[in-house]
Design a protein around this motif. Structure first.
Motif, PDB file in Angstrom:
ATOM      1  N   ARG A 188       0.831  -1.205   0.000  1.00  0.00           N
ATOM      2  CA  ARG A 188       0.000   0.000   0.000  1.00  0.00           C
ATOM      3  C   ARG A 188       0.866   1.255   0.000  1.00  0.00           C
ATOM      4  N   ALA A 189       1.929   1.229   0.790  1.00  0.00           N
ATOM      5  CA  ALA A 189       2.840   2.379   0.835  1.00  0.00           C
ATOM      6  C   ALA A 189       3.509   2.601  -0.521  1.00  0.00           C
ATOM      7  N   ALA A 190       3.742   1.506  -1.258  1.00  0.00           N
ATOM      8  CA  ALA A 190       4.382   1.613  -2.569  1.00  0.00           C
ATOM      9  C   ALA A 190       3.375   1.954  -3.670  1.00  0.00           C
ATOM     10  N   GLY A 191       2.092   2.010  -3.307  1.00  0.00           N
ATOM     11  CA  GLY A 191       1.061   2.347  -4.279  1.00  0.00           C
ATOM     12  C   GLY A 191       0.593   1.191  -5.138  1.00  0.00           C
ATOM     13  N   SER A 192       0.978  -0.047  -4.768  1.00  0.00           N
ATOM     14  CA  SER A 192       0.599  -1.209  -5.583  1.00  0.00           C
ATOM     15  C   SER A 192      -0.639  -1.931  -5.064  1.00  0.00           C
ATOM     16  N   ALA A 193      -1.179  -1.484  -3.938  1.00  0.00           N
ATOM     17  CA  ALA A 193      -2.397  -2.104  -3.401  1.00  0.00           C
ATOM     18  C   ALA A 193      -3.171  -1.077  -2.592  1.00  0.00           C
ATOM     19  N   ARG A 194      -4.454  -0.956  -2.890  1.00  0.00           N
ATOM     20  CA  ARG A 194      -5.295  -0.056  -2.100  1.00  0.00           C
ATOM     21  C   ARG A 194      -5.912  -0.806  -0.928  1.00  0.00           C
ATOM     22  N   TRP A 195      -6.451  -1.995  -1.236  1.00  0.00           N
ATOM     23  CA  TRP A 195      -7.081  -2.826  -0.220  1.00  0.00           C
ATOM     24  C   TRP A 195      -6.484  -4.228  -0.272  1.00  0.00           C
ATOM     25  N   PRO A 196      -6.515  -4.956   0.838  1.00  0.00           N
ATOM     26  CA  PRO A 196      -6.143  -6.375   0.776  1.00  0.00           C
ATOM     27  C   PRO A 196      -7.154  -7.115  -0.093  1.00  0.00           C
ATOM     28  N   SER A 197      -6.708  -8.209  -0.713  1.00  0.00           N
ATOM     29  CA  SER A 197      -7.551  -8.907  -1.674  1.00  0.00           C
ATOM     30  C   SER A 197      -7.757 -10.363  -1.269  1.00  0.00           C
ATOM     31  N   GLU A 198      -8.882 -10.915  -1.648  1.00  0.00           N
ATOM     32  CA  GLU A 198      -9.244 -12.279  -1.307  1.00  0.00           C
ATOM     33  C   GLU A 198      -8.587 -13.283  -2.258  1.00  0.00           C
ATOM     34  N   ASN A 199      -8.393 -14.518  -1.796  1.00  0.00           N
ATOM     35  CA  ASN A 199      -7.979 -15.599  -2.691  1.00  0.00           C
ATOM     36  C   ASN A 199      -9.211 -16.366  -3.146  1.00  0.00           C
ATOM     37  N   TYR A 200      -9.014 -17.471  -3.835  1.00  0.00           N
ATOM     38  CA  TYR A 200     -10.130 -18.253  -4.368  1.00  0.00           C
ATOM     39  C   TYR A 200     -11.105 -18.684  -3.281  1.00  0.00           C
ATOM     40  N   TYR A 201     -10.581 -18.994  -2.132  1.00  0.00           N
ATOM     41  CA  TYR A 201     -11.335 -19.510  -0.978  1.00  0.00           C
ATOM     42  C   TYR A 201     -12.214 -18.395  -0.398  1.00  0.00           C
ATOM     43  N   GLY A 202     -11.594 -17.233  -0.160  1.00  0.00           N
ATOM     44  CA  GLY A 202     -12.342 -16.107   0.367  1.00  0.00           C
ATOM     45  C   GLY A 202     -13.313 -15.524  -0.652  1.00  0.00           C
ATOM     46  N   TRP A 203     -12.961 -15.620  -1.937  1.00  0.00           N
ATOM     47  CA  TRP A 203     -13.842 -15.116  -2.996  1.00  0.00           C
ATOM     48  C   TRP A 203     -15.190 -15.833  -2.941  1.00  0.00           C
ATOM     49  N   LEU A 204     -15.160 -17.160  -2.745  1.00  0.00           N
ATOM     50  CA  LEU A 204     -16.408 -17.924  -2.638  1.00  0.00           C
ATOM     51  C   LEU A 204     -17.244 -17.434  -1.464  1.00  0.00           C
ATOM     52  N   VAL A 205     -16.608 -17.187  -0.333  1.00  0.00           N
ATOM     53  CA  VAL A 205     -17.331 -16.746   0.865  1.00  0.00           C
ATOM     54  C   VAL A 205     -18.055 -15.433   0.590  1.00  0.00           C
ATOM     55  N   ASN A 206     -17.368 -14.476  -0.010  1.00  0.00           N
ATOM     56  CA  ASN A 206     -18.021 -13.200  -0.315  1.00  0.00           C
ATOM     57  C   ASN A 206     -19.099 -13.364  -1.386  1.00  0.00           C
ATOM     58  N   ALA A 207     -18.850 -14.219  -2.356  1.00  0.00           N
ATOM     59  CA  ALA A 207     -19.820 -14.414  -3.436  1.00  0.00           C
ATOM     60  C   ALA A 207     -21.107 -15.059  -2.935  1.00  0.00           C
ATOM     61  N   ARG A 208     -20.998 -15.886  -1.879  1.00  0.00           N
ATOM     62  CA  ARG A 208     -22.162 -16.593  -1.336  1.00  0.00           C
ATOM     63  C   ARG A 208     -22.555 -16.061   0.052  1.00  0.00           C
ATOM     64  N   ILE A 209     -22.213 -14.828   0.319  1.00  0.00           N
ATOM     65  CA  ILE A 209     -22.414 -14.294   1.670  1.00  0.00           C
ATOM     66  C   ILE A 209     -23.888 -14.284   2.068  1.00  0.00           C
ATOM     67  N   ASP A 210     -24.808 -14.081   1.110  1.00  0.00           N
ATOM     68  CA  ASP A 210     -26.233 -14.071   1.448  1.00  0.00           C
ATOM     69  C   ASP A 210     -26.688 -15.443   1.942  1.00  0.00           C
ATOM     70  N   VAL A 211     -26.145 -16.495   1.356  1.00  0.00           N
ATOM     71  CA  VAL A 211     -26.477 -17.854   1.803  1.00  0.00           C
ATOM     72  C   VAL A 211     -25.990 -18.070   3.222  1.00  0.00           C
ATOM     73  N   LEU A 212     -24.758 -17.640   3.500  1.00  0.00           N
ATOM     74  CA  LEU A 212     -24.193 -17.823   4.841  1.00  0.00           C
ATOM     75  C   LEU A 212     -24.942 -17.014   5.883  1.00  0.00           C
ATOM     76  N   ARG A 213     -25.266 -15.787   5.558  1.00  0.00           N
ATOM     77  CA  ARG A 213     -26.018 -14.972   6.520  1.00  0.00           C
ATOM     78  C   ARG A 213     -27.422 -15.536   6.742  1.00  0.00           C
ATOM     79  N   GLY A 214     -27.944 -16.227   5.739  1.00  0.00           N
ATOM     80  CA  GLY A 214     -29.256 -16.836   5.896  1.00  0.00           C
ATOM     81  C   GLY A 214     -29.256 -17.954   6.934  1.00  0.00           C
ATOM     82  N   LEU A 215     -28.085 -18.488   7.222  1.00  0.00           N
ATOM     83  CA  LEU A 215     -27.974 -19.540   8.255  1.00  0.00           C
ATOM     84  C   LEU A 215     -28.102 -18.965   9.653  1.00  0.00           C
ATOM     85  N   LEU A 216     -27.849 -17.680   9.794  1.00  0.00           N
ATOM     86  CA  LEU A 216     -27.868 -17.045  11.116  1.00  0.00           C
ATOM     87  C   LEU A 216     -29.268 -16.547  11.478  1.00  0.00           C
TER      88      LEU A 216
END
Length: 327
Positions: free
Chosen positions: A299-327
């Motif tokens: 971030r200090a070098a200007g090459s990243a604004r935010w941390p980014s997800e990998n394949y595993y975390g991408w699925l979690v965010n993509a299906r977040i409505d399903v997961l929240r529906g469990l709660l």
């Protein structure tokens, strides 16, 4: 003099004894910045490539990722006792329980064949009771191994278990891994692989697919927050029971996720607590304090604004409505 928070002290301690040439983050700089909240959702438009090892496991089980996702979601939906315990453990560590659901779903979608019921883990935990387990390499116990002079900086003074075992891990990598020391050739394996997988070929176990080393790292925090007796590497059977028994492993899972949030807030200057895909990514990858430092440099070098997800975390965010529906 103003008090420094416990989280900042932890960050300072983790980087206080770096390896030769390792960068040290100025604690004052970290403390001076207010953590920015990472936006919800994925930063990447398409899912990052899934590793071959995960694809091979899924093919071997004659399943598919969508089917495995649906299966673990169905287990969570019908197991009301498990869901109560997840919410209870999350509450103790001050995290949204959706972070724990993300970690469980990610593990059972990509890194585990299948899960029919949480009850199977209780059965497996009991099965480990009669097996002799010891964390050792070439007949030398890990607790004896880390008393060597190469680990003197780790053993100097009293340290939180997370800091201590991370220190051992770093010095193993720099002084022993794939090297010959005093006439002994050490394997090109991680510290965890070398000492902590005496059973079968797996590295992680239980509902949260925790490794024994991860459980030991979280020992002090879980003892302090949940009141469990602190585990030691000398009592390997108890460590394995903690990874296998959902009544206990959920607390270690929550501690791991809390640790990742603390690392990125303290060292990375960002609050990832609203982005379950990022906490799932770190749960999958491990080593959140070093990764937070790497992110801060990018971030200090200007090459990243935010941390980014990998394949595993991408699925979690993509299906977040399903997961929240469990709660």
């Amino acid at each position: 003099m103003p008090k420094i928070s416990a989280v900042l002290l932890l960050a300072a301690a983790i980087f206080a004894a770096p390896l030769p040439g390792a960068p040290v983050l100025p604690l004052g700089v970290v403390a001076a910045e207010a953590a920015r909240v990472v936006p919800q959702g994925n930063r990447k438009r398409v899912q990052p490539k899934i590793p071959f090892a995960s694809a091979r496991r899924t093919a071997a089980s004659k399943s598919a990722y969508d089917a495995k996702f649906d299966k673990i979601v169905a287990v969570l939906r019908r197991d009301t006792r498990l869901m109560r315990n997840i919410k209870s453990a999350a509450g103790k560590y001050g995290i949204d329980p959706v972070h724990m659901l993300g970690a469980i779903v990610g593990e059972h979608t990509y890194n585990y064949d299948s899960l029919d019921s949480a009850q199977s883990y209780y059965v497996k935990a009991l099965a480990y009771a009669g097996i002799r387990i010891s964390f050792e390499l070439n007949g030398e116990h890990v607790e004896d191994f880390v008393q060597r002079p190469e680990f003197d900086r780790c053993n100097k003074g009293k340290k939180e278990s997370n800091i201590l075992w991370n220190c051992y891990q770093r010095y193993w990598d720099s002084r022993f891994r794939n090297k010959t020391v005093d006439g002994v050739r050490y394997p090109n394996k991680t510290f965890n692989e070398a000492f902590f997988q005496p059973l079968f070929a797996g590295q992680s176990f239980g509902l949260g697919q925790l490794s024994p080393l991860t459980v030991l790292k979280m020992g002090d925090r879980v003892s302090r927050v949940s009141g469990f007796r602190k585990l030691t590497a000398r009592d390997a059977q108890e460590v394995y029971r903690a990874t296998m028994d959902p009544n206990r492993s959920l607390h270690y899972m929550a501690a791991v996720l809390r640790d990742a949030i603390d690392a990125y807030k303290s060292v990375g200057g960002v609050d990832i607590s609203k982005n379950p895909g990022l906490t799932a990514t770190l749960y999958n990858l491990g080593d959140p304090w070093s990764r937070a430092a790497q992110y801060r440099r990018r971030r200090a070098a200007g090459s990243a604004r935010w941390p980014s997800e990998n394949y595993y975390g991408w699925l979690v965010n993509a299906r977040i409505d399903v997961l929240r529906g469990l709660l």
